[in-house]
Design an enzyme around this catalytic site. Structure first.
Site, PDB file in Angstrom:
ATOM      1  N   LEU A 271     -28.557  14.702  -8.107  1.00  0.00           N
ATOM      2  CA  LEU A 271     -29.430  15.647  -8.822  1.00  0.00           C
ATOM      3  C   LEU A 271     -29.854  15.110 -10.189  1.00  0.00           C
ATOM      4  CD1 LEU A 271     -27.847  19.072  -7.825  1.00  0.00           C
ATOM      5  CD2 LEU A 271     -30.015  18.108  -7.069  1.00  0.00           C
TER       6      LEU A 271
ATOM      7  N   GLY B 215      -1.878   7.713  -4.804  1.00  0.00           N
ATOM      8  CA  GLY B 215      -0.895   8.777  -4.583  1.00  0.00           C
ATOM      9  C   GLY B 215      -0.745   9.139  -3.123  1.00  0.00           C
TER      10      GLY B 215
ATOM     11  N   GLY C 250       0.822  -1.208   0.000  1.00  0.00           N
ATOM     12  CA  GLY C 250       0.000   0.000   0.000  1.00  0.00           C
ATOM     13  C   GLY C 250       0.850   1.251   0.000  1.00  0.00           C
TER      14      GLY C 250
ATOM     15  N   GLY D 299     -30.905  12.127 -10.348  1.00  0.00           N
ATOM     16  CA  GLY D 299     -31.924  11.144  -9.973  1.00  0.00           C
ATOM     17  C   GLY D 299     -31.597   9.767 -10.527  1.00  0.00           C
TER      18      GLY D 299
ATOM     19  N   GLU E 108       3.062  14.848  -8.565  1.00  0.00           N
ATOM     20  CA  GLU E 108       2.033  13.802  -8.651  1.00  0.00           C
ATOM     21  C   GLU E 108       0.781  14.236  -7.888  1.00  0.00           C
ATOM     22  OE1 GLU E 108       3.061  10.059  -6.916  1.00  0.00           O
ATOM     23  OE2 GLU E 108       1.192   9.111  -7.571  1.00  0.00           O
TER      24      GLU E 108
END
Lengths: 389, 389, 389, 389
Positions: free
Chosen positions: C341, C367, C136, C343, C246
Site C-alpha cells: 500500500l 525460536g 537448526g 507502493g 520466548e
C-alpha cells in the site's frame, strides 16, 4: 462480459465445443434439476450423446469410438461445463472414460465387442470398481479377492463409491489375485445380474446428485475365466496408465465449474443492486471477479498444456497431478466466491451456483486426494530422498 | 486422545451450564438430528423440553419470562450444543427467539411482552423476525415493506425473504417502512400467524441449515392493531442495530463451534483410519492440518469471547464484533473443509457428520451481514475511510 | 484511526506500556536508523532502559530484577513495538530475556551475583548459545563438547546465529557433556576474553540489522568447573522450561510489528492521493486495512490469553506454539500489505515499513520453525499416533 | 535430482538461446553478482560483453541496430538468465533499454534512432525511461512534469522518481505534460545526461534490486532541441501503453524466474541438509512444499508464455497480461518466501542466495503497475464494471 475461451483450440475443436454447448442447452439444461432430484441420469441420454457424436470422442475407432485426441475430448467437455452441466451428470454420462479404456487397451477383440462397443454406442453402461470401504486412495491395499475355481473366477469382497454402478450393466472390478501388494491385482468384468453380485446400497452424497454412486457386494460371485481383462496381476499398471487422462478430466471439471460460476456471477452482480447501485460498482466485487477470472484462465492454460503434451507422447504423470490441483482449488475457491456474491440467494437450491458449490467439493478428493498426489509428484520429480533398497 | 472441550474464559457455573447443555444435546437432540434435517424442521415440543431443562431462555431477564443470566452464560450453553454436534439449522430453529423477541422484551409494551415474549420463552410459542426482503440483502435501510395507519390498525404490504422459523412460527416481528427517511423510517410491528393477508408463500430449499424452516413471506393488506407496534414508531433501525453485536457474536460462536466439532470428529477419525499400512495421523501433513484446525478454533474462540466480555463490560464493540464474526466463520469454513478432506470419500457422504457441517458453515459468511459489507462498515468505524462529505 | 490497544491491561500495565512508548520516542526512534546501519546497539542503551525501570521487568527481585508477571513484560513490549522499535533492537536489548533466566532459575547465589545482576542493572550483556552450524531447530543434535579436565571444563565446537554475542560479555553455552542425545547437554558460562573463544564472524542478515549476530568458535576453551549452571546434563530441560516465554516474546514481536505497520499504513493511505482522491477512498484499500486490523486484534487477543494462563500457572507449551504462529503469520502478511500500500516508496529504505518487512521474516524461523513447532504441538495435543515403546 | 530447466513452449533455437544465456550468466555474471549488489550498480562494460555475445538486443529489429528475433526469443534468453540466478536488479540494469528505447525505435525520427537507439543496442550507451513522479505512482495520466516550447527548444521542469539505470544512464526518455488533457497531453522527450538543469538528485536506497541504480531526477529549466520529441506531440501515453503488455510479460517472467531458481536452490538444499537424523526432504511437509513451489512455477510459466504467444499472434491481451503478471509475481513471492523458510536460519543471511531473491521478488507486485490498480483495469477490460456514464 461472458467469458467463452477459444484460445488453444483448432477451428475443429471450437466447432466441437460449440456443438457440446448447443447439445447441453437443448438436451441437458431443461432436465438437469429433475435428474439431480432423481439421483440418476436417464439411459436415453447415452444414446442421444452418441447420436450427436459427443459420447465416444477420444476412444479409438477400431473399438467403436469416434477417434480424436485428448485435446478434442477437452474441447467437448469445456463446452459441456461452460453450458452448465452438473459434476454428477458429467461423471455419470462419461463413466466409460475410466472404465472401457482398460478393456480396449488390454482386452481381446471379443472383449471389445462385448463390453466396449455397446457402451460407446450408448446402448450399455459400464463402471470401474477400485475403491473399497477400507482403502481410499491406497490401491495397493485392495482386498476383494478373485480365486480360480475350474473355469471360473470366484470373487468375494466389497467396493464403494462406484460411479454409475447402480444403473450399470457391468463393472470392471479390480480384484486381488496374488498376495503381492500392487503387483497382485487383476481386472475382471462382472455383469449385473451375476448371482452373488449386488448393489448393497446407493450412497447419498453432498453433491454429484445426478450420479448414481453404489456400494457393491461380491459374495461367491462366479464369472468365466475369460472375463479377466489383459494379463493377470497387471491391473495396477493398467490403472496407472489411465491416471493422466482421468486427472485431466477432473482438472477440466474443476476449471469448467469455475468458468460457469464466473459467468453466472458476473451477470448477477451486474444486474443486482444494493445500497442504490449495481453490485459491480463496488471495487471489492470487481476485484473478486478478476481474481476468479485469473484463476480460471491460469488453470485452463496449464491443464490444456499438459493435455497437449500428453497427446504429443510425453510422460506427464507428475504434471497431471500438478494440473489437477490448481484446477480443483480454483473450482472450490471460485464456487465459494460465487455463492458469497450471490448472498442469501447463493445458499438456496434454486440458484445454480449452490449446486456447483456442492459439486466441486468432491474434486480435491476424487481421483487421488490432493495430499496423496502431492507426495506422488514429489517422488516423480526427484524431491524425495532415494528409497533405500 | 480425548475430544477437546475448551473452558478457558468461563467461570465454574458457565462450565457446568456448558456441560449440562452438551449432555442434554447428546441425549435429547443428537439421536433425532438426521431425522429433523430431513424433515426440514425441529418439532415444536423441543422448545418445551428446552424450557423445562432451563436451557431456552438463558440471558433473558426474569421479568419477561427469562431464566436470567448473562450473554456469557448463553454463550457457554450454546458452545455445549455445538460441541455435541447440533446442526446450524437446528440451533437456529431452537433459538430463533434470540433474535426475534429481544426488541419486544426491551422496548415493547407490557401487553406485547405478556402475549408474545413470555409464552415464547416458556416454549409454548415460536417467533420469528422479518427484516430481509427479496431485493435488499444486507441493505437494511433499503426496506420497502410498507405499514400505513388506517384508523386503529396498521395496514402492511410487502414481502420478506430468508425468514428463519417463519413456517412453524406463531408470529413474526416485521420491519416495516413507516416513513420515507431511509434507516430513520423503519418500525417493528408484530404480525400473528393467521392474520388475513399474511402468508408464508413458500418454504425455501437450502444448501444446509436443513432443520431450520426458512420462509418467504407475503403481506397483502395485512391488518394488525396499532398496539402491535414495538416501542416507538420509526425507531426500528436502532432496535435492530442494538442487536447486531450479540447476533454477530452468536454467529461467531457457531463458526468456531463447527470448527471444534469438526476438529474432534476428524482427530478421532484419522487416529482410527489406516491407509498405506499406518494410521492417517502417522502422516506429518495430516498432523499439521489438525494443529492448524485447533489453532484456528482456539484463536477464534479466544477473540470472540474477549469481544463478548468487552461488550458485557459496556464497551462499544460494533467493529470488533464484525472482526470476531469474520475470524470465527472463516475458521468454521476452513476447518469444516479440511475435515471433509481428511475424511476422504466418506467426507462427501451424507451419512458422515462433517458433510453436514461443511454445508451448514457456508451460510455464516453471508448471514447476519455479508463479510464484504461488514468489512466496509468496520473500515468506517475504525476511521479507515475518508470523512464523508 | 490510530489503534493503540489497552484491552486486557490493568491500569498499571497501561502505565507501563505508556512509559515504554514515551521512552521509545525519546531514546530510540531518533537513533534507530543509525543503529541499524552500525549493526549494533550502543551499550548505554541498557543502562538507560534500566534507569527507566524497563530492562528487568519479569525477572525476580531476588536476582536483581524488577519483579512482575509475563503480562507486565508484554505490556512493556507492546509499548515498544507500537512506538516503532526494530526487531533487531528488541532482540538485542532484551537478549537477557533468554539468557539470564537459566542462571537465576538454576544457578547458585554466587552465579546470580556474577552473571545476572550486572546484566539486569544494564552494566553487562549476556547471550545464549544453542544453535550450531549444522543443527537448526534440532537441539538434541548439538555437538559442541565440554569435557572435564581437572578443575576446568574444556570446550570445543562452534555456535551460530547468536544474538548479542559480538558485544556480549559472556555467553551461556549449551555443551554436550554426555552422549545421550537431548539428555546429555549442560549449560556452561563462557566469558568473552577466555583464550580460544572467539567471535569468528559477525553475520550479515536480511533484517534485524541493529542486532549483532555472531558465529562463535570454541577451541580448547577452559573455564572453571563452577561455570556449570544447574545440574550436569539437565540443559535440555532448562531450555524447554523457557520455551513458553520466548515464544510469547516472539508472538508479541509479531503482532507488534503488525500493529505498527497498520498504523503507519492507515495514516499513509489517508494522506496519499492517486487518481484524484485519497487512497483510502478505494474500497479495496479499506478492506485491506480492516483485514490488517482484524489479524492484529485476533493475534493479540490469543497471545495475551496464553500469557495470562501462563501467569496463572497453567501448562501452555502447545498453546504458546499456537500463539506464535498466527502472530508471526500476521506480521508477515501485514508487513507485506503495508509495503504494497506504500507502493514504490514501500520498497525504499527511507520508509519505515520497508524495515519491518525485512525484520518480520525471521519470526517464522527463529525460536522454532513453524513446521517444527506444528509437529511438536501435534504430539502435545494428542494428534499423533502413540509412540511405540 | 537435477535442477529443473523447463523448455516446453520453446522451439529448438529458443532452447539453444536460453542455454547460451544461462552459460553466459554462469560464466560472466554470477561470479560478480554479490560485488555488483554491494556496489549498487552493474559496470558499464557488461553491456558491451552482452552485445558481443549477441544477448543484448534480441527482439529489436536489425534496422535499429537490434539482433532481430521475436519477443519469445527474448523471453527464452531472459529465462536463461533468471535460471542461472541473476538478481532482479542486475537483470533490470542490463536490460533497461527494453523499456527505454522501444518508443524511439518505433516512433522516433531517424536521427534519434541513430543517436540513441543504435549505440544503446550496441552496448555503448545506457538509456532510461522517466515516467513515474514523486506524487503519481501508478497514475500515469496524472503526470505533472511540464515541457513548454520556447523557440526551437523544449523547456522542461519537474521531477521523476524510481528511474532505473538513471544514475549510470547517458540519456533519459522523459514523459512530459505538453497539454492539459490528462492522458492525452503527454509527450516523450529525450534528455541527454549533462544537459544543464538535469540532475540525478539522489540515488535511492532500496530493499532489493540492489545492483540496479535507481534515481530521483530533477528537471529545472532543462532545454533540449524540439527534435528530441519522440514521435508525435501528445501521443506519449499511447506509446507508453503500447509497451505495457511486453513490460508486464517481462515482469511475469522475472516472477516465475525467481521461483524456478529458488525451487532449484531449495530442492538441492533440503536433499543435503539433515535435521533430527534424516535429510530434510524425508519430511512429508517439506516435499509437499517443493511440489507446491514447482506447481506454482510451472503454472505461472505456462500461462505467461501462452499470453506472450497470443500477443505475438496479434491478439489484444492487455487484461491477460495483467493476469499473467499477477500469477507469476505471486508465484515468485510465495516460492521465495518458502525458500527462505526451508533454508531456516541460513535463509535469513545475506550469504544465502534465496535471501536476495526474497528481497528482489518483493518489488514485482508494485513495479509496472501495482496489483490492485491493474486488477481494476482488468475488471473494466473484461466488462466486469458498470458502464461509465
Amino acid at each position: 462480459m461472458r467469458y467463452s475461451p477459444t484460445s488453444g483450440w483448432t477451428p475443429e475443436q471450437v466447432a466441437l465445443k460449440q456443438s457440446a454447448m448447443e447439445f447441453t442447452r437443448r438436451e441437458v439444461v431443461p432436465h438437469l434439476d429433475a435428474w439431480e432430484r432423481e439421483g440418476e441420469l436417464p439411459r436415453e441420454l447415452q444414446k442421444k450423446l452418441a447420436h450427436a457424436g459427443l459420447l465416444a470422442v477420444g476412444a479409438p475407432e477400431e473399438a467403436g469410438g469416434d477417434g480424436g485426441t485428448l485435446l478434442d475430448v477437452c474441447a467437448i467437455n469445456e463446452g459441456f461445463m461452460e453450458a452448465g452441466w452438473s459434476g454428477g451428470a458429467m461423471a455419470s454420462a462419461f463413466t466409460h472414460g475410466i472404465s472401457v479404456p482398460h478393456v480396449h487397451q488390454n482386452g481381446t477383440p471379443d472383449q471389445v465387442d462385448r463390453w466396449v462397443r455397446p457402451v460407446l454406442a450408448g446402448d450399455a453402461i459400464s463402471s470401474l470398481a477400485i475403491t473399497e470401504p477400507g482403502t481410499g486412495s491406497d490401491v495397493a491395499g485392495i482386498t476383494t479377492r478373485a480365486v480360480r475355481d475350474g473355469d471360473e473366477w470366484v470373487i468375494n469382497g466389497a467396493k464403494t463409491f462406484i460411479t454409475s454402478s447402480v444403473r450399470g450393466d457391468w463393472v470392471v472390478t479390480v480384484c486381488r489375485t496374488a498376495d503381492a501388494g500392487a503387483h497382485g491385482l487383476s481386472l475382471i468384468v462382472v455383469p449385473h445380474g451375476t448371482p452373488g453380485f449386488t448393489v448393497s446400497r446407493k450412497l447419498e452424497k453432498m453433491g454429484w446428485l445426478a450420479s448414481d454412486t453404489g456400494e457393491l457386494s461380491y459374495v461367491d460371485v462366479r464369472v468365466p475365466l475369460d472375463h479377466l481383462v489383459g494379463e493377470e496381476n497387471a491391473a495396477f499398471y493398467y490403472i496407472a496408465q489411465n491416471f493422466v487422462t482421468e486427472r485431466i478430466f477432473l482438472a477440466l471439471l474443476g476449471y469448467g465449474h469455475a468458468l460457469r460460476c464466473l459467468n453466472l456471477t458476473a451477470e448477477y452482480v451486474a444486474q443486482r443492486t444494493a445500497f442504490g447501485k449495481p453490485l459491480n460498482a463496488n471495487q471489492v466485487v470487481r476485484a473478486k471477479l478478476v481474481e476468479m477470472r485469473r484463476q480460471v484462465e491460469v488453470a485452463r492454460s496449464y491443464t490444456l498444456e499438459v493435455a497437449r503434451r500428453y497427446d504429443a507422447g510425453e510422460q506427464v504423470i507428475a504434471e497431471a497431478c500438478m494440473a489437477k490441483q490448481p484446477a480443483v482449488d480454483t473450482a472450490v475457491w471460485v464456487a465459494d466466491q460465487a455463492v458469497q456474491l450471490h448472498g442469501g440467494m447463493g445458499y438456496m437450491r434454486e440458484t445454480e451456483v449452490e449446486r456447483h458449490y456442492r459439486d466441486v467439493r468432491i474434486l480435491p478428493i476424487g481421483g487421488g486426494a490432493t495430499e496423496v498426489l502431492s507426495d506422488l509428484a514429489a517422488r516423480l520429480l526427484g524431491y524425495s530422498p532415494e528409497k533405500k533398497a | 486422545m480425548t475430544a477437546w472441550s475448551p473452558t478457558a474464559g468461563f467461570n465454574e457455573d458457565q462450565v457446568a451450564l456448558k456441560q449440562s447443555a452438551r449432555a442434554f444435546a447428546e441425549r435429547e437432540l443428537m439421536p433425532h438430528m438426521e431425522e429433523w434435517e430431513r424433515a426440514g424442521e425441529v418439532p415444536r415440543d423441543v422448545q418445551k423440553k428446552l424450557a423445562k431443562a432451563g436451557l431456552l431462555a438463558v440471558g433473558f431477564p426474569e421479568k419477561v419470562g427469562g431464566d436470567g443470566g448473562t450473554l456469557f452464560d448463553n454463550l457457554a450453553l450454546q458452545e455445549g450444543f455445538m460441541e455435541a454436534g447440533v446442526s446450524g439449522g437446528a440451533l437456529t430453529a431452537m433459538f430463533t427467539h434470540g433474535i426475534a423477541v429481544p426488541h419486544i422484551a426491551r422496548n415493547g409494551s407490557p401487553e406485547l411482552i405478556e402475549k408474545w415474549v413470555k409464552p415464547t420463552l416458556a416454549g409454548d410459542l415460536i417467533g420469528s423476525l422479518g427484516i430481509t426482503e427479496p431485493g435488499t440483502g444486507s441493505d437494511v435501510a433499503g426496506i420497502t415493506t410498507k405499514a400505513v395507519r388506517d384508523g386503529d390498525e396498521w395496514v402492511i404490504n410487502g414481502a420478506k425473504m430468508f425468514i428463519s422459523s417463519s413456517v412453524r412460527g406463531d408470529f413474526v416481528t416485521v420491519a416495516c417502512r413507516t416513513a420515507d427517511t431511509g434507516a430513520h423510517g423503519i418500525s417493528l410491528i408484530v404480525v400473528p400467524k393467521g392474520t388475513p393477508g399474511y402468508t408464508v408463500s413458500r418454504k425455501l430449499e437450502k444448501m444446509g441449515w436443513l432443520a431450520s424452516d426458512t420462509g418467504e413471506l407475503t403481506f397483502d393488506d395485512v391488518r394488525v392493531p396499532l398496539g402491535n407496534l414495538v416501542g416507538q414508531e420509526n425507531h426500528g433501525f436502532y432496535y435492530i442495530a442494538d442487536q447486531f453485536v450479540t447476533e454477530r457474536i452468536g454467529l461467531a460462536l457457531q463458526g468456531y463451534g463447527h470448527a471444534i466439532r469438526c476438529l474432534n470428529l476428524t482427530a478421532a477419525y484419522v487416529a482410527q483410519r489406516t491407509a498405506f499400512g499406518k494410521p492417517l495421523n502417522a502422516n506429518q501433513v495430516v498432523r499439521a492440518k489438525l494443529v492448524e484446525m485447533r489453532r484456528q478454533a482456539e484463536v477464534a474462540r479466544t477473540y470472540t469471547l474477549e469481544v463478548a466480555r468487552r461488550y458485557a463490560a459496556g464497551e462499544s464493540v460494533i467493529a470488533e464484533a464484525v472482526l470476531a464474526k469474520q475470524t470465527a466463520v472463516e475458521a468454521g469454513c476452513w476447518v469444516a473443509n479440511e475435515a471433509v478432506q481428511l475424511h476422504g470419500g466418506m467426507g462427501y457422504m451424507r451419512e458422515t457428520e462433517v458433510e453436514r457441517h461443511y454445508r451448514d458453515a457456508r451460510l455464516l459468511p453471508i448471514g447476519g451481514g455479508a463479510t464484504e459489507v461488514l468489512s466496509d462498515l468496520a473500515a468506517r468505524l475504525f476511521g479507515y475511510a475518508p470523512e464523508k462529505k
